[in-house]
Write an enzyme that holds these catalytic residues in place. Structure first.
Site, PDB file in Angstrom:
ATOM      1  CG  ASN A   1      -0.195  -0.012   2.510  1.00 17.23           C
ATOM      2  OD1 ASN A   1       0.634   0.865   2.777  1.00 17.23           O
ATOM      3  ND2 ASN A   1      -0.441  -1.020   3.321  1.00 17.23           N
TER       4      ASN A   1
ATOM      5  CB  VAL B   1       0.949 -11.003  -1.252  1.00 19.23           C
ATOM      6  CG1 VAL B   1       0.882  -9.606  -1.865  1.00 19.23           C
ATOM      7  CG2 VAL B   1       2.242 -11.698  -1.647  1.00 19.23           C
ATOM      8  CG  ASP B   2       2.208  -5.295   2.394  1.00 18.99           C
ATOM      9  OD1 ASP B   2       1.627  -4.216   2.567  1.00 18.99           O
ATOM     10  OD2 ASP B   2       3.445  -5.426   2.507  1.00 18.99           O
TER      11      ASP B   2
ATOM     12  N   GLY C   1      -6.779  -8.887  -4.634  1.00 17.98           N
ATOM     13  CA  GLY C   1      -7.288  -9.298  -3.314  1.00 17.98           C
ATOM     14  C   GLY C   1      -8.074  -8.155  -2.690  1.00 17.98           C
TER      15      GLY C   1
ATOM     16  CE1 TYR D   1      -5.626  -1.693  -1.345  1.00 19.95           C
ATOM     17  CE2 TYR D   1      -3.997  -1.279  -3.046  1.00 19.95           C
ATOM     18  CZ  TYR D   1      -4.458  -1.107  -1.754  1.00 19.95           C
ATOM     19  OH  TYR D   1      -3.718  -0.356  -0.872  1.00 19.95           O
TER      20      TYR D   1
END
Ligand code: APR
Length: 171
Positions: free
Chosen positions: A24, A33-34, A119, A121
């Site tokens: 982000n 995943v972040d 995802g 977003y």
């Protein structure tokens, strides 16, 4: 032409020169995943990201991979999908192109992408995958150092979508 392939799995396990993070704008971690990449890379990743001062949507920034098997992480920020008429396609293209440009600048040979923006977003997976495969295959023409691009799919559904799109390119 470099090898383009889709795999089903967790991007944090891939031993490639760089994995791409769907981050982000703050670059200070998150879910999906972040979150997985930050957990696997360890605290040093967050410290390195703090020094970057954020990242605009469509842009990409590089850090070491720290405890990941990948040497580097390329952080990019995908668009939040609204209805596809607010510039989302171009911003998603830019994520792939700027990530590849960074890899090329650092003479990396292999890079793995998650399905950016699909995802939290909410980007429709097929539309996003078409953009990803189209942008990567056209950008690679001018990037001789890149040998392998992997689309890392976290679900079977994503894998099927990517395999269908990649078939004609690998025929
Ligand atoms: N390996 C590969 N792909 C993964 C993994 C993983 N370990 N975990 C999740 N994914 C997939 C998701 O299934 C989805 O297809 O990555 C894709 C992107 O989903 P998100 O991680 O939700 O990313 P995005 O839609 O771009 O939203 C980004 O979510 O986590 C926050 O900080 C992040 O605010 C940012 C937003």
């Amino acid at each position: 032409m470099p090898e383009l392939r889709a795999v089903h799995g967790d991007i944090t396990t891939l031993e490639v020169d760089a994995i791409v993070n769907a981050a982000n704008n703050t670059l200070l971690g998150g879910g999906g995943v972040d979150g997985a990449i930050h957990r696997a890379a360890g605290q040093q990743l967050l410290q390195a990201c703090r020094k970057l001062g954020g990242c605009h949507t469509g842009e990409a920034r590089l850090t070491p991979g720290f405890e990941l098997p990948a040497r580097y992480v390329i952080h990019t920020v995908g668009p939040v999908f609204k209805d596809g008429t607010r510039g989302e396609p171009d911003l998603l293209r830019a994520c792939y192109r700027h990530s590849l440009e960074l890899a090329q600048q650092h003479d990396l040979k292999s890079i793995a992408f998650p399905a950016i923006s699909t995802g939290a977003y909410r980007y429709p997976p097929l539309q996003a995958a078409r953009i990803a495969v189209d942008e990567v295959s056209s950008a690679l023409v001018d990037m001789p150092s890149l040998e392998t691009v992997i689309f890392c799919c976290f679900s079977e559904r994503h894998l099927e979508i990517y395999e269908k799109l990649l078939e004609p390119l690998n025929a």
